[in-house]
Design a protein around this motif. Structure first.
Motif, short mmCIF file in Angstrom:
data_model
loop_
_atom_site.label_atom_id
_atom_site.label_comp_id
_atom_site.label_asym_id
_atom_site.label_seq_id
_atom_site.Cartn_x
_atom_site.Cartn_y
_atom_site.Cartn_z
N TYR A 103 0.84 -1.19 0.00
CA TYR A 103 0.00 0.00 0.00
C TYR A 103 0.88 1.25 0.00
N LYS A 107 -3.48 4.68 0.72
CA LYS A 107 -4.25 3.44 0.86
C LYS A 107 -4.02 2.78 2.21
N TYR A 108 -2.80 2.92 2.76
CA TYR A 108 -2.52 2.35 4.07
C TYR A 108 -3.32 3.09 5.15
N ALA A 110 -6.21 4.37 4.63
CA ALA A 110 -7.57 3.86 4.46
C ALA A 110 -7.74 2.49 5.11
N VAL A 111 -6.71 1.66 5.07
CA VAL A 111 -6.75 0.34 5.73
C VAL A 111 -6.85 0.53 7.24
N ALA A 114 -10.27 1.69 8.15
CA ALA A 114 -11.25 0.58 8.08
C ALA A 114 -11.15 -0.30 9.32
N SER A 123 -11.43 -4.47 1.94
CA SER A 123 -12.20 -3.65 1.00
C SER A 123 -11.32 -2.61 0.32
N VAL A 124 -10.16 -2.31 0.92
CA VAL A 124 -9.21 -1.37 0.31
C VAL A 124 -8.31 -2.16 -0.62
N LYS A 125 -8.31 -1.80 -1.88
CA LYS A 125 -7.50 -2.51 -2.88
C LYS A 125 -6.04 -2.11 -2.72
#
Length: 169
Positions: A103, A107-108, A110-111, A114, A123-125
């Motif tokens: 990530y 994105k990290y 976002a992880v 979550a 759910s986070v690509k």
């Protein structure tokens, strides 16, 4: 005049933010896994990879996730060469493929968000997934050499004493 400066500043911030994101990432990876665990307590996993972005971005901060564990991806050189390493107890290390999800910072975050909110972090690509194959670890022979030597000594002794008693009888 202030509006023009504001628009230029906003445009430069947006362009910097867009160039930081890796577009269409490709990974060339190599891996190492400890295979001989006769005297070890942990198995070491290491993968090195080169991240290639279509838009030529270099020096991205990466984070890795392997089976629920968060790990840093260490940048080894300026040409986007990274390394991810971790250890596992021999009893917990399994053979097979390990998916290393990579990530970028956005994105990290976002992880982590979550996870904090009780949502599914899958759910986070991820930016890209690197697959590390563990062929399994060698834990030693089924029979220790000391046990085999003791058995052979007992067998040879028995045969020698049996032959001696037959000759004396």
């Amino acid at each position: 005049m202030n509006n023009i400066i504001f628009v230029l500043a906003l445009a430069s911030i947006i362009s910097v933010a867009l160039t930081e994101t890796c577009q269409k990432p490709e990974v060339v990876a190599s891996a190492y896994v400890t295979e001989d665990a006769t005297v070890l307590t942990n198995v070491a996993f290491t993968t090195q990879f080169i991240l290639k972005c279509n838009n030529g971005v270099k020096g991205i901060s990466l984070y890795a996730e392997v089976e629920g564990k968060a790990l840093p991806a260490v940048r080894l050189s300026a040409d986007n060469k990274y390394q991810v390493s971790w250890t596992e107890d021999i009893k917990k290390a399994r053979s097979g493929d390990y998916n290393i999800k990579l990530y970028d910072e956005e994105k990290y975050a976002a992880v982590r968000k979550a996870i904090r909110n009780g949502e599914d972090p899958d759910s986070v690509k991820p930016l890209v997934v690197v697959v590390l194959n563990n062929p399994g670890v060698y834990l030693g022979p089924w029979v220790n050499s000391e046990l085999l030597a003791a058995f052979l000594v007992a067998l040879v002794s028995y045969m020698a004493f049996s032959a001696k008693y037959k000759l004396l009888a």
